[in-house]
Enzyme design. Structure first.
Site, PDB file in Angstrom:
ATOM      1  N   TRP A 141      -5.210  -2.685   9.223  1.00  0.00           N
ATOM      2  CA  TRP A 141      -4.358  -3.921   8.615  1.00  0.00           C
ATOM      3  C   TRP A 141      -4.815  -4.889   8.703  1.00  0.00           C
ATOM      4  CZ3 TRP A 141      -0.170  -1.577   6.802  1.00  0.00           C
ATOM      5  CH2 TRP A 141       1.126  -2.550   6.458  1.00  0.00           C
ATOM      6  N   ASP A 197      -2.892 -14.621   6.431  1.00  0.00           N
ATOM      7  CA  ASP A 197      -1.981 -15.664   6.450  1.00  0.00           C
ATOM      8  C   ASP A 197      -0.589 -14.595   6.011  1.00  0.00           C
ATOM      9  OD1 ASP A 197      -2.018 -14.102   4.475  1.00  0.00           O
ATOM     10  OD2 ASP A 197      -0.834 -14.518   2.681  1.00  0.00           O
ATOM     11  N   GLU A 200      -0.077 -11.376   4.529  1.00  0.00           N
ATOM     12  CA  GLU A 200      -0.888 -10.180   5.209  1.00  0.00           C
ATOM     13  C   GLU A 200      -1.814  -9.891   3.986  1.00  0.00           C
ATOM     14  OE1 GLU A 200       1.732  -7.094   5.978  1.00  0.00           O
ATOM     15  OE2 GLU A 200       0.824  -7.879   8.523  1.00  0.00           O
ATOM     16  N   GLU A 201      -2.134 -11.296   3.092  1.00  0.00           N
ATOM     17  CA  GLU A 201      -3.198 -10.323   2.377  1.00  0.00           C
ATOM     18  C   GLU A 201      -4.307 -11.452   2.428  1.00  0.00           C
ATOM     19  OE1 GLU A 201      -0.685 -11.603  -0.737  1.00  0.00           O
ATOM     20  OE2 GLU A 201       0.226  -9.423  -1.337  1.00  0.00           O
ATOM     21  N   GLU A 425      14.145  -6.576   0.243  1.00  0.00           N
ATOM     22  CA  GLU A 425      13.116  -7.612   0.290  1.00  0.00           C
ATOM     23  C   GLU A 425      13.180  -8.276  -0.863  1.00  0.00           C
ATOM     24  OE1 GLU A 425       8.396  -6.212   0.455  1.00  0.00           O
ATOM     25  OE2 GLU A 425       8.864  -7.383   1.573  1.00  0.00           O
TER      26      GLU A 425
END
Ligand SMILES: *[C@@H]1O[C@H](CO)[C@@H](O)[C@H](O)[C@H]1NC(C)=O
Ligand SMILES: *[C@@H]1O[C@H](CO)[C@@H](O)[C@H](O)[C@H]1NC(C)=O
Ligand SMILES: *[C@@H]1O[C@H](CO)[C@@H](O)[C@H](O)[C@H]1NC(C)=O
Ligand SMILES: *[C@@H]1O[C@H](CO)[C@@H](O)[C@H](O)[C@H]1NC(C)=O
Length: 580
Positions: A141, A197, A200-201, A425
């Site tokens: 992750w 960030d 999550e990238e 989303e």
């Protein structure tokens, strides 16, 4: 919401503005209870869609595949509970207390779960997500994500302040403060390390993370003062000053926007920045640009640049005038699910505008500066820089148009809201159909806070008012800005620890807390087994110090004799020790 979209296309523009306002009213009336129920369904253990989640655990979405979001993220959970805690402390929903207590208990337990980012004392607090049974998620992750501890502290501090005001300080000191302090110590020690960030990238520094860390340390220092935990106050405020200084560097004066991340190789135009303004909104700070308040000239300029980045890239935005609301997403380069609008990003734009209107109306004026001129010219092509009192026609024209612009973003989400009011989303950039995870908890929470902002709701102040950024940015702690000259000394000590154990430092000078084991400075375990901290100590001074271990309330000192060194006259200095 099909009725609404037909309505908009079949009437003239003038009636559309009026129709929009009443349609937005009716959307909010129907969507509010759905959004509230949508949030509560996703909180364990009794939430209708969160079977298997422990009490107080927030699932991101019940979606188990394409995508699998049946996990609990510290960021999402904390933002969601911040909204619920605001509802509770404002008296809007007094039934939430049990759930809030469950959340605090759940997060108290999660902090202690060793995970791939580390243990509680070695960086584990930066772990972004956990399984909903509170076990560690061990797959690959983007970790760590250092906004989580700050957001969790902010949520729990909101509850703590209410408990203090309601004669329950002992609960704060015994149950909440230890949890808040772990998170804030983590922030104070690690804010200057890179982070993934909020999407999550990107692994760099991130505006949202820096801003929410700044906020958390400020309100944490204020809470600590209130409950007599004074030893942390100066350290938190020093690091908050460092963060506020660093925060300024994200502003891109040429582009007139905030660059979302220091890395990532993108334009930097990103919903990250709008979310920052709404989640660090403090009405008491007015339109302060240092903290990027929603109505600050920088945040308004940024909002225009960000929104405009989406006008031509989504099919559903085609034909919409360049000063009307459009669907917006995370960032224009997004390719996740082909890169679509996100409900929470659209709500955030509306919320920033509603927050701005609240402040302008309260202050009885608004300022147009050279920085915010392009933003305001969307609503009046001839407006000039200046201050406009609420009695002026310009103020009336601008605020009426901005309210309508803000409502337009709610109308965009209304138009694309799913069956029975469901908020997933994303919605498809070409067809407008809901896509990606269904029933996203954060989408529902974003609806609730945007609707609240439209009604003029403001959260309690976190202390953003009157802050100034240091003129030169530092990364060190403990030092005072004035007074005699100091040098930054980095203390590195090799020490293996057991789960739950931490290494602290104290010594013969104020900056090292004068041999106080209670106030000893926590070291960062980011480079475990090396623990480190940088402290500003007096220059040209003979200093003695020792490391101490703290574990379950027990304190163990290094063996004699004391360590010692003489600080240099200037510059910096590094000590490399091994626990003995
Ligand atoms: C303080 O708050 C906690 C958490 O809700 C509650 O369990 C406790 O009974 C309260 N104590 C008092 C004295 O009100
Ligand atoms: C650390 O802080 C300094 C000073 O503000 C800044 O230049 C640097 O980019 C920061 N790095 C990270 C990763 O936060
Ligand atoms: C407008 O600018 C003046 C002068 O800088 C400042 O005192 C005032 O607070 C500002 N008002 C708003 C609403 O930003
Ligand atoms: C500690 O290690 C650093 C990096 O290896 C080195 O630059 C520094 O001189 C060392 N400090 C001392 C006091 O030996």
């Amino acid at each position: 919401m099909k009725f609404f979209s037909r309505l908009l296309t079949s009437v003239t523009l003038v009636t559309a503005v009026f129709a929009q306002s009443s349609s937005v009213d009716s959307y909010i009336a129907s969507e509010s209870p759905i959004a509230k129920a949508g949030v509560l369904a996703n909180v364990g253990s009794s939430g209708a869609k969160s079977q298997g989640a422990k009490p107080g655990i927030v699932i991101a979405s019940p979606s188990k595949s394409n995508p699998d979001y049946l996990y609990t993220w510290t960021r999402d959970s904390s933002l969601v509970f911040k909204a619920l805690i605001d509802q509770f402390t404002s008296g809007a929903d007094t039934s939430l207390r049990g759930l809030i207590d469950d959340f605090v208990s759940a997060e108290t337990a999660l902090q202690q779960v060793s995970n791939p980012s580390g243990s509680v004392s070695t960086g584990g607090l930066g772990e972004p997500k956990f399984n909903i049974d509170q076990s560690a998620f061990t797959g690959a992750w983007g970790r760590p994500q250092r906004d989580g501890p700050a957001l969790r502290a902010t949520a729990i501090i909101g509850y703590a302040n209410w408990l203090i005001d309601n004669s329950n300080s002992s609960w704060v000191t015994s149950k909440l403060w230890p949890v808040i302090k772990l998170d804030l110590d983590y922030v104070a020690s690690n804010w200057n390390q890179s982070t993934f960030d909020l999407w999550e990238e990107v692994n760099s520094a991130s505006f949202f993370t820096t801003a929410v860390q700044h906020r958390a340390l400020r309100e944490g220092a204020a809470l600590a003062t209130k409950i007599g935990q004074t030893s942390v106050v100066s350290g938190y405020n020093t690091q908050a000053g460092n963060l506020l200084c660093f925060l300024q560097s994200y502003w891109n004066p040429t582009g007139g926007y905030v660059t979302a991340n220091t890395g990532g190789g993108r334009s930097g135009r990103d919903s990250n920045t709008v979310l920052t303004s709404i989640h660090t909104f403090d009405a008491a700070a007015g339109c302060d640009a240092t903290t990027f308040q929603p109505c600050s000239d920088k945040a308004l300029s940024n909002l225009k640049v960000y929104v405009d980045a989406f006008r031509s890239i989504y099919g559903i935005n085609s034909g919409i005038s360049s000063s009307s609301a459009v669907a917006v997403g995370r960032y224009p380069e997004d390719s996740y699910y082909s890169g679509n609008p996100w409900y929470l990003s659209v709500f955030a734009v509306a919320e920033q505008l509603y927050d701005s209107l609240t402040v302008w109306n309260a202050q009885g004026s608004l300022n147009v500066t050279s920085t915010s001129l392009a933003f305001f010219r969307q609503f009046s092509s001839t407006v000039a820089t200046g201050t406009y009192a609420s009695s002026s026609t310009t103020f009336q024209t601008l605020t009426t148009a901005i309210k309508s612009f803000a409502d337009g973003f709610i109308a965009v989400n209304a138009k694309y809201t799913g069956t029975n009011g469901g908020l997933s989303e994303q919605f498809d950039k070409s067809t407008g159909s809901p896509t990606s995870a269904s029933d996203l908890t954060w989408s529902y929470a974003a609806a609730l806070t945007a609707f609240g902002a439209r009604d003029g709701f403001t959260s309690p102040s976190w202390g953003a008012s009157g802050l100034t950024s240091p003129t030169t940015c530092s990364t060190s702690g403990g030092g005072s800005s004035g007074g005699g000259s100091t040098v930054a000394v980095t203390f590195n000590v090799q020490a293996t620890t057991v789960w739950g154990e931490n290494i602290h430092l104290t010594g013969s000078v104020d900056a090292l807390q004068n041999w106080s084991p209670d106030n000893a400075i926590l070291l960062s375990a980011a480079n475990y087994p090396t623990w480190s901290i940088t402290v500003n100590v007096p220059a040209s001074t003979a200093i003695q110090y020792k490391y101490i271990r703290k574990y379950n309330g027990a304190v163990t000192w290094e063996s004699d004799p004391n360590n010692q060194f003489t600080s240099p006259a200037s510059g910096s200095f590094t000590l490399n020790d091994s626990w003995r």
